[in-house]
Structure formats: structure tokens, C-alpha cells
Design a protein around this motif. Sequence first.
Motif: not given
Length: 198
Positions: A21-27, A30-33, A90-95
Motif C-alpha cells: 500500500d502507498q504509505p502515510v508519511l509524517p511531515l 509539523r502537524d501534517l502528513v 494534509a492537515d488532518g482530514h483536509h488536503a
Amino acid sequence: MITDPAAPPPVVPAGTMAGGDQPVLPLPGRDLVLRPWAPHDAPALLAAGNDSAIRHWNLFSVPDLADAERRIARMHRRWHEESAALWAIADGHHAIGLIGWTDIDLAAGTAEIVYWALPAARGGGIVTDAVRRATAWALDDLGLHRLRLCHSVANPASCRVATRTGYPLEGTMRSALHHADGWHDQHLHAHLAGDPRP
């Protein structure tokens, strides 16, 4: 299957991306992924496709939500085809932006980075941080060798992003981009595995 004994082995074996699967990468910092685009992101993609700066520099438009949804579905197909890896910043739910790799050639170990940010996310270094994180993934996790960053010479903001993220200028490609206002020369920047990272 017949193989050429003189051909070099692939830099990254086929199936490396499609096999997971395409990973989720923390930034970092920042509070972004960076996360895969989701169907609920269609309004953000529609807004991007109708933003004048994004339309101009990225040469794309999104006429309606249905087209945004089709584009998001195509992003997922391109991951499994191993031709692109595109994330929502993304900031939480929002791109709030896009970062990723197109023109991926696993055998040759190359790809080109693309990015944009919605107006509210510009000016705070988010894109710069996202380029650094996507670069680390492409080199350290995927195992690519050469990464390209290209932009119109009339876009100094992208030139600053390239310089700050360790993509030195290699040259100018003449009349390489056809924008609404005519042909633009294009700067070619590149980062190699083993190059220093800012």
C-alpha cells in the motif's frame, strides 16, 4: 523470458510499489502528513484545478467534482502501475496541497517531483518540507537513484524550493513548456542518491 546479459539489473525491482500500500508519511516538525488522496478530497482538488497560479504553473484544470474524483481514482491506479506516487499534503482530514513523483522508472531508478499548495498553505515552508520528505522516501525507502525537479524559468518560487531542498540547477531546457501565455524555458534541477541533503 529472454534477458540481455549485458543489460544492468533494475535499480528497483518491478513490483516494489505495487506489492504494498502507498504509505502515510509524517511531515517532521509539523502537524501534517503526506497521505494517499481519498474520495473526500475531491473538493480540494477541484479548488486547486481552479486556482489561477496552480493552473498556470502545473498546466492542469479540473472542471468539476466528477473529474476530481476520476483523477483521484487514477492516482491510485498509477501507484499500482508503478508509474506515479502522489500524496495529499494534509492537515488532518483536509488536503492543502499535493506532492509526489511522476514519470517513475523503477528499472532506471528515476522520477520527477511535482507539487502545489492551495493559497492558505503557501509561504510557510510547507512545500519545502514536503519536498524534503518525499525525497527521503524516494531515495531511502523506494531506492531510486536520480530525482528531477523541473519548472518554468518564470517561476522563481519553485527555483527557491529546489535550491533549499538540495536540487542543484543542471541547466535550462529551451521552450520546454507550453503555457497559456506561450512557450517557457524550463530549469532542470536534480538530486542524486548520495548527494548532501540540506
